[in-house]
Design a protein around this motif. Sequence first.
Motif, PDB file in Angstrom:
ATOM      1  N   ARG A   1       0.830  -1.210   0.000  1.00  8.16           N
ATOM      2  CA  ARG A   1       0.000   0.000   0.000  1.00  8.16           C
ATOM      3  C   ARG A   1       0.866   1.263   0.000  1.00  8.16           C
ATOM      4  O   ARG A   1       0.667   2.160  -0.821  1.00  8.16           O
ATOM      5  CB  ARG A   1      -0.920   0.011   1.225  1.00  8.16           C
ATOM      6  CG  ARG A   1      -1.857   1.236   1.291  1.00  8.16           C
ATOM      7  CD  ARG A   1      -2.690   1.252   2.556  1.00  8.16           C
ATOM      8  NE  ARG A   1      -1.891   1.490   3.751  1.00  8.16           N
ATOM      9  CZ  ARG A   1      -1.686   0.592   4.707  1.00  8.16           C
ATOM     10  NH1 ARG A   1      -2.192  -0.621   4.610  1.00  8.16           N
ATOM     11  NH2 ARG A   1      -0.951   0.898   5.774  1.00  8.16           N
TER      12      ARG A   1
ATOM     13  N   ASN B   1      -6.085  -1.932  14.065  1.00  5.72           N
ATOM     14  CA  ASN B   1      -6.046  -3.241  13.391  1.00  5.72           C
ATOM     15  C   ASN B   1      -4.676  -3.508  12.771  1.00  5.72           C
ATOM     16  O   ASN B   1      -4.133  -4.611  12.883  1.00  5.72           O
ATOM     17  CB  ASN B   1      -7.135  -3.307  12.319  1.00  5.72           C
ATOM     18  CG  ASN B   1      -8.534  -3.360  12.899  1.00  5.72           C
ATOM     19  OD1 ASN B   1      -8.716  -3.729  14.069  1.00  5.72           O
ATOM     20  ND2 ASN B   1      -9.528  -3.000  12.111  1.00  5.72           N
ATOM     21  N   ASP B   2      -4.119  -2.489  12.100  1.00  5.02           N
ATOM     22  CA  ASP B   2      -2.811  -2.651  11.471  1.00  5.02           C
ATOM     23  C   ASP B   2      -1.720  -2.854  12.526  1.00  5.02           C
ATOM     24  O   ASP B   2      -0.781  -3.641  12.321  1.00  5.02           O
ATOM     25  CB  ASP B   2      -2.477  -1.431  10.613  1.00  5.02           C
ATOM     26  CG  ASP B   2      -3.297  -1.386   9.328  1.00  5.02           C
ATOM     27  OD1 ASP B   2      -3.975  -2.385   9.014  1.00  5.02           O
ATOM     28  OD2 ASP B   2      -3.265  -0.343   8.638  1.00  5.02           O
TER      29      ASP B   2
ATOM     30  N   ARG C   1      -7.003   8.519   7.692  1.00  8.04           N
ATOM     31  CA  ARG C   1      -7.311   7.123   7.988  1.00  8.04           C
ATOM     32  C   ARG C   1      -7.985   7.054   9.346  1.00  8.04           C
ATOM     33  O   ARG C   1      -7.781   7.909  10.203  1.00  8.04           O
ATOM     34  CB  ARG C   1      -6.043   6.250   8.005  1.00  8.04           C
ATOM     35  CG  ARG C   1      -5.305   6.179   6.689  1.00  8.04           C
ATOM     36  CD  ARG C   1      -4.101   5.231   6.790  1.00  8.04           C
ATOM     37  NE  ARG C   1      -4.531   3.848   6.862  1.00  8.04           N
ATOM     38  CZ  ARG C   1      -3.895   2.902   7.552  1.00  8.04           C
ATOM     39  NH1 ARG C   1      -2.825   3.209   8.268  1.00  8.04           N
ATOM     40  NH2 ARG C   1      -4.322   1.653   7.533  1.00  8.04           N
ATOM     41  N   SER C   2      -8.776   6.016   9.548  1.00  9.20           N
ATOM     42  CA  SER C   2      -9.509   5.895  10.802  1.00  9.20           C
ATOM     43  C   SER C   2      -8.616   5.319  11.895  1.00  9.20           C
ATOM     44  O   SER C   2      -7.747   4.471  11.618  1.00  9.20           O
ATOM     45  CB  SER C   2     -10.726   4.988  10.617  1.00  9.20           C
ATOM     46  OG  SER C   2     -10.327   3.643  10.414  1.00  9.20           O
TER      47      SER C   2
ATOM     48  N   ARG D   1      -9.485   3.171  14.009  1.00  7.11           N
ATOM     49  CA  ARG D   1      -9.743   1.738  14.053  1.00  7.11           C
ATOM     50  C   ARG D   1      -8.808   0.990  13.113  1.00  7.11           C
ATOM     51  O   ARG D   1      -8.294  -0.077  13.443  1.00  7.11           O
ATOM     52  CB  ARG D   1     -11.203   1.451  13.687  1.00  7.11           C
ATOM     53  CG  ARG D   1     -11.559  -0.040  13.719  1.00  7.11           C
ATOM     54  CD  ARG D   1     -12.988  -0.256  13.249  1.00  7.11           C
ATOM     55  NE  ARG D   1     -13.934   0.333  14.177  1.00  7.11           N
ATOM     56  CZ  ARG D   1     -14.399  -0.300  15.260  1.00  7.11           C
ATOM     57  NH1 ARG D   1     -13.990  -1.527  15.520  1.00  7.11           N
ATOM     58  NH2 ARG D   1     -15.266   0.290  16.045  1.00  7.11           N
ATOM     59  N   ARG D   2      -8.580   1.554  11.925  1.00  5.04           N
ATOM     60  CA  ARG D   2      -7.677   0.925  10.970  1.00  5.04           C
ATOM     61  C   ARG D   2      -6.255   0.883  11.532  1.00  5.04           C
ATOM     62  O   ARG D   2      -5.538  -0.103  11.353  1.00  5.04           O
ATOM     63  CB  ARG D   2      -7.706   1.708   9.654  1.00  5.04           C
ATOM     64  CG  ARG D   2      -6.792   1.182   8.558  1.00  5.04           C
ATOM     65  CD  ARG D   2      -7.260  -0.145   8.002  1.00  5.04           C
ATOM     66  NE  ARG D   2      -6.383  -0.613   6.951  1.00  5.04           N
ATOM     67  CZ  ARG D   2      -6.505  -0.293   5.660  1.00  5.04           C
ATOM     68  NH1 ARG D   2      -7.499   0.526   5.268  1.00  5.04           N
ATOM     69  NH2 ARG D   2      -5.686  -0.793   4.764  1.00  5.04           N
TER      70      ARG D   2
END
Length: 347
Positions: free
Chosen positions: A113, A189-190, A182-183, A185-186
């Motif tokens: 990414r 998770n990452d 970006r959130s 939450r992301r």
Amino acid sequence: MPQPEWVEALGEELDRLRAEVIATRGERDARYIRGIITNQRAFEIAGRIALAFSLFPPAWVCGTLMLSTAKILENMELGHNVLHGQWDWMGDPAIHSSTWEWDFLTPADAWKRTHNHQHHTWTNVVGRDRDLGYTILRMSPEQPWHPAHLAQPLVNALLAPVFEWGIALYDLEPDVVLSGGRSPRRLVNDAARLAAKALRQLAKDYLLFPALAGPSAVPCLLGNLCANTVRNIWSHTIIMCGHFPGAVQTFTEEQVQEETRGQWYLRQIQGSANIEGGPLFHILTGNLSHQIEHHLFPDLPSNRYATLAPRVRAICQRYGLPYVTGPLFRQYASTWGRILRYALPNR
């Protein structure tokens, strides 16, 4: 700025080079990458075995050197290039960008990414290419200066031996989260996925193999630590020298508005640098010593860059374009010159 007519003619020539390689990919290329995989695994197995007896100093030296070589090959010629999709055309699920996970802290999809998409699309565009200084180094006069940049020579020196950790944290994109891109939450998770992979990597090198070494556990652990450090310093050196020597150009967002294919090619040439060396040197760099060709054709097989390089250079000479190249020591010194220059405010 160059006239649009010849910029597009440049793009058409480079498109023809790309098409030529695509049309001729075949068994010779497949043998190359499979040979690299075989040799990389042989170096790793031999290095691990030698480090299992590393109470004996010669075994430690040999094991550390072989494991360092294996990690460099896996990181540079395999991981980086497989994740670019350079070998997807083979249809081999074991050597495919969608299945490969490398011996590096950053999870493969996070790397793809930030590196494959963001960096290779917006190479050296201030405000778009986060790899331009990795958000901590100032590498262009267009980047705002802050007093913290005075420390960037020290920061860069400290980054080299822990490069994989720096890249792993960078790929979490915390700055993008803070700016609302970006959130949270992301990010969580990452970070959880990174932590899981980091635990596997640390357990493999610093628990499992030292435990298997029995009486040689401590020297084995130190050998693994040394191999990872050597790999980090080498990859940091090659990447910095391919992107940031003094003659490499940077760009503003205004310059790339409504950019055509030809203009994109031109920016890749002006925003990259090559490192000169022999065949073994190029393999150990993952052929990223041909950084100009890699930026022009990031998904072509890396073993083709050496034959493409003189043709690309001839095209650049014909159009009067700079083709930044030089031996490693010169590119390294030039890169450090850039780091020191932009640590200070613009004159």
